[in-house]
Design a protein around this motif. Structure first.
Motif, PDB file in Angstrom:
ATOM      1  N   GLU A  22     -59.507 -12.841  10.510  1.00 27.47           N
ATOM      2  CA  GLU A  22     -60.480 -11.787  10.543  1.00 27.47           C
ATOM      3  C   GLU A  22     -60.631  -9.853   9.494  1.00 27.47           C
ATOM      4  OE1 GLU A  22     -60.810 -10.658  13.850  1.00 27.47           O
ATOM      5  OE2 GLU A  22     -60.613  -8.001  13.064  1.00 27.47           O
ATOM      6  N   ASP A  57     -59.608 -19.496  10.135  1.00 27.54           N
ATOM      7  CA  ASP A  57     -58.681 -19.523  11.417  1.00 27.54           C
ATOM      8  C   ASP A  57     -59.974 -19.025  12.901  1.00 27.54           C
ATOM      9  OD1 ASP A  57     -59.691 -17.027  11.465  1.00 27.54           O
ATOM     10  OD2 ASP A  57     -57.282 -15.941  11.390  1.00 27.54           O
ATOM     11  N   SER A  58     -59.650 -19.246  13.848  1.00 28.39           N
ATOM     12  CA  SER A  58     -60.806 -19.075  14.668  1.00 28.39           C
ATOM     13  C   SER A  58     -61.646 -18.050  14.838  1.00 28.39           C
ATOM     14  CB  SER A  58     -60.055 -18.797  16.229  1.00 28.39           C
ATOM     15  OG  SER A  58     -59.425 -18.110  16.121  1.00 28.39           O
ATOM     16  N   ILE A  61     -64.666 -19.735  13.167  1.00 30.62           N
ATOM     17  CA  ILE A  61     -65.416 -19.946  15.017  1.00 30.62           C
ATOM     18  C   ILE A  61     -66.734 -18.972  15.640  1.00 30.62           C
ATOM     19  CG2 ILE A  61     -65.400 -21.391  17.156  1.00 30.62           C
ATOM     20  CD1 ILE A  61     -62.315 -22.412  16.186  1.00 30.62           C
ATOM     21  N   GLY A  62     -65.503 -17.749  16.125  1.00 30.03           N
ATOM     22  CA  GLY A  62     -66.966 -17.047  16.228  1.00 30.03           C
ATOM     23  C   GLY A  62     -67.806 -16.582  15.434  1.00 30.03           C
ATOM     24  N   VAL A  93     -61.953 -29.525  17.549  1.00 32.21           N
ATOM     25  CA  VAL A  93     -60.808 -28.949  17.821  1.00 32.21           C
ATOM     26  C   VAL A  93     -61.199 -28.259  18.962  1.00 32.21           C
ATOM     27  CG1 VAL A  93     -58.666 -27.510  18.635  1.00 32.21           C
ATOM     28  CG2 VAL A  93     -58.686 -29.370  17.235  1.00 32.21           C
TER      29      VAL A  93
ATOM     30  N   GLU B  46     -53.830 -17.263  14.239  1.00 33.53           N
ATOM     31  CA  GLU B  46     -54.298 -16.693  14.746  1.00 33.53           C
ATOM     32  C   GLU B  46     -52.740 -15.637  16.046  1.00 33.53           C
ATOM     33  OE1 GLU B  46     -56.269 -17.754  15.981  1.00 33.53           O
ATOM     34  OE2 GLU B  46     -56.989 -20.029  14.300  1.00 33.53           O
ATOM     35  N   THR B  49     -53.301 -12.808  13.825  1.00 39.29           N
ATOM     36  CA  THR B  49     -54.736 -11.883  14.408  1.00 39.29           C
ATOM     37  C   THR B  49     -54.527 -11.371  15.921  1.00 39.29           C
ATOM     38  OG1 THR B  49     -55.562 -13.545  12.808  1.00 39.29           O
ATOM     39  CG2 THR B  49     -57.173 -12.223  14.351  1.00 39.29           C
ATOM     40  N   PHE B 103     -61.800 -20.973  24.624  1.00 40.05           N
ATOM     41  CA  PHE B 103     -62.551 -19.867  24.846  1.00 40.05           C
ATOM     42  C   PHE B 103     -62.486 -18.460  26.218  1.00 40.05           C
ATOM     43  CE2 PHE B 103     -64.227 -24.460  24.919  1.00 40.05           C
ATOM     44  CZ  PHE B 103     -64.635 -24.277  23.566  1.00 40.05           C
ATOM     45  N   ASP B 110     -67.404  -9.290  20.888  1.00 42.08           N
ATOM     46  CA  ASP B 110     -66.796  -9.174  19.564  1.00 42.08           C
ATOM     47  C   ASP B 110     -66.816 -10.556  18.818  1.00 42.08           C
ATOM     48  OD1 ASP B 110     -66.328  -6.310  19.906  1.00 42.08           O
ATOM     49  OD2 ASP B 110     -64.504  -6.714  19.288  1.00 42.08           O
ATOM     50  N   GLU B 111     -68.120 -11.492  19.088  1.00 40.30           N
ATOM     51  CA  GLU B 111     -68.014 -12.919  18.677  1.00 40.30           C
ATOM     52  C   GLU B 111     -66.577 -13.692  18.303  1.00 40.30           C
ATOM     53  OE1 GLU B 111     -69.968 -12.872  14.634  1.00 40.30           O
ATOM     54  OE2 GLU B 111     -71.847 -12.307  15.597  1.00 40.30           O
ATOM     55  N   ARG B 112     -65.715 -13.294  19.169  1.00 39.15           N
ATOM     56  CA  ARG B 112     -64.137 -13.986  19.877  1.00 39.15           C
ATOM     57  C   ARG B 112     -64.530 -15.298  20.217  1.00 39.15           C
ATOM     58  NH1 ARG B 112     -61.358 -11.200  16.690  1.00 39.15           N
ATOM     59  NH2 ARG B 112     -62.067  -8.984  16.374  1.00 39.15           N
ATOM     60  N   SER B 113     -63.821 -16.331  19.797  1.00 36.69           N
ATOM     61  CA  SER B 113     -64.163 -17.652  19.911  1.00 36.69           C
ATOM     62  C   SER B 113     -62.855 -17.776  21.392  1.00 36.69           C
ATOM     63  CB  SER B 113     -63.526 -18.807  19.106  1.00 36.69           C
ATOM     64  OG  SER B 113     -62.082 -18.427  18.803  1.00 36.69           O
ATOM     65  N   MET B 115     -60.462 -19.508  20.835  1.00 37.39           N
ATOM     66  CA  MET B 115     -59.559 -20.274  20.737  1.00 37.39           C
ATOM     67  C   MET B 115     -58.393 -20.405  19.890  1.00 37.39           C
ATOM     68  SD  MET B 115     -61.383 -22.689  21.919  1.00 37.39           S
ATOM     69  CE  MET B 115     -60.456 -24.638  21.138  1.00 37.39           C
ATOM     70  N   GLY B 116     -57.853 -18.855  19.620  1.00 37.34           N
ATOM     71  CA  GLY B 116     -56.455 -18.220  19.267  1.00 37.34           C
ATOM     72  C   GLY B 116     -55.722 -19.498  19.629  1.00 37.34           C
ATOM     73  N   ILE B 119     -55.707 -22.906  19.773  1.00 36.64           N
ATOM     74  CA  ILE B 119     -55.043 -23.652  18.472  1.00 36.64           C
ATOM     75  C   ILE B 119     -53.764 -24.217  17.973  1.00 36.64           C
ATOM     76  CG2 ILE B 119     -55.135 -22.908  15.806  1.00 36.64           C
ATOM     77  CD1 ILE B 119     -58.606 -22.202  16.755  1.00 36.64           C
TER      78      ILE B 119
END
Lengths: 103, 158
Positions: A22, A57-58, A61-62, A93, B46, B49, B103, B110-113, B115-116, B119
Motif C-alpha cells: 500500500e 501483497d494484494s 494484485i490491484g 491464489v 494484508e 493494510t 474480490f 481505488d484499484e483494490r483487489s 483479496m485481503g 489471502i
C-alpha cells in the motif's frame, strides 16, 4: 520503488524492483503509467518482469490488474514473467494469471 | 515453551513494511521455512493494510493505532504455532460475511483487489475475524510451522 523498462521489438518490458504494498504502490503506479502513455500506441505487448520484486501483497494484485485494464483498452496484451515463489503463490491464489498470463 | 510480543504502531502505510518484518523476525524462533515466513509476512501485510486503508479511513479517528500481538506455541517435536492478533479501534466492518468474500471491496475505484481476507485465510492455517461497528476490528490468525515435508524445507535462517 525503482522501475526499469526497455522497448524492444515492439515489446514493452517493465521491471519494477523492491516491495509492492500500500505504501509504495502509488509511486509505482505513477511511474508505470507514464511509461504506458509513452508506449501504448507503439507496443504490441507488455511484459511485467517481477524478478526483482522482493515482496508483494494484494495491493500488488490491484496494481497489476489496474495496469492490465489500461493496456487492454488499447488492445495491448500483458504478460507476467519471473515471479518469485512467494509472488507466484499470491498471483495464483487470486487468479491474476487468468487475465495476465505467465510466460 | 512459548514466547510473546506486543507491538503498537501508528496506522500509517509507511509502517506496513516494519510490521510484517517485525512479526517475521519474531517468528524466526520457531524455525520456519522461507515459504512459511513469506506467508506470515503477506498475511500481516494484508491485515495492517486493512487497518490503514479501511478502519481509519475517516478523519474523525483521533488515535489511529494498530495493536499487533504474537504468541508462539512450540510443539514437543519439531515446529509449532504462531498466533497473531491484529486489533484496530477504527470504524468496524458493516458486513463481515460479505467482507471476507473474494474480490469484495468497498473501494473498487481505488484499484483494490478485494483479496485481503482471502489471502489471510489461504496463507494461514487458521483465521477469524471479529468486528463491531464504530468500535474496531480484531483479526486472529495462526500459522502452523514445520508442516512442510523435511526434504522441501528450506531454512529461513540458512
Amino acid at each position: 520503488m525503482r522501475v526499469e523498462s526497455k522497448f524492444l521489438n515492439r515489446i514493452l518490458y517493465i521491471r519494477p524492483s523492491g516491495e509492492i504494498d500500500e505504501h509504495n504502490a502509488t509511486s509505482a503506479r505513477k511511474e508505470v503509467d507514464t511509461l504506458a502513455e509513452q508506449y501504448v500506441t507503439l507496443a504490441q505487448q507488455v511484459v511485467f518482469d517481477l524478478g526483482e520484486i522482493s515482496f508483494m501483497d494484494s495491493t500488488g494484485i490491484g496494481f497489476l490488474i489496474g495496469r492490465y485494464k489500461k493496456f487492454h483498452r488499447y488492445g495491448v496484451p500483458m504478460y507476467i514473467a519471473n515471479p518469485s515463489q512467494a509472488t507466484d503463490k499470491i498471483l495464483t491464489v487470486s487468479g491474476v494469471y487468468t487475465l495476465i498470463p505467465k510466460i | 515453551m512459548s514466547n510473546y510480543m506486543k507491538l503498537e504502531i501508528a496506522a500509517k502505510s509507511e509502517n506496513e513494511g516494519f510490521a510484517r518484518s517485525a512479526v517475521a523476525a519474531f517468528a524466526l524462533g520457531l524455525n520456519p521455512s522461507i515459504s512459511e515466513l513469506s506467508d506470515i509476512k503477506t498475511a500481516v501485510s494484508e491485515a495492517v493494510t486493512n487497518c490503514v486503508v479501511h478502519a481509519y479511513a475517516s478523519e474523525r479517528h483521533g488515535e489511529r493505532k494498530i495493536l499487533i500481538e504474537c504468541q508462539t506455541e512450540k510443539k514437543q517435536t519439531e515446529g509449532g504455532f504462531l498466533h497473531i492478533t491484529i486489533t484496530d479501534y477504527g470504524c468496524g466492518i458493516e458486513d463481515v460475511d460479505k467482507a471476507v468474500l473474494p474480490f469484495f471491496t468497498t473501494l473498487s475505484a481505488d484499484e483494490r483487489s478485494g483479496m485481503g481476507f482471502t489471502i489471510m485465510q489461504t496463507f494461514m492455517s487458521d483465521f477469524s475475524l471479529k468486528s463491531e461497528k464504530g468500535k474496531g476490528t480484531i483479526v486472529k490468525m495462526t500459522k502452523e510451522i514445520g508442516v512442510e515435508k523435511e526434504e522441501v524445507r528450506e531454512r529461513a535462517d540458512a
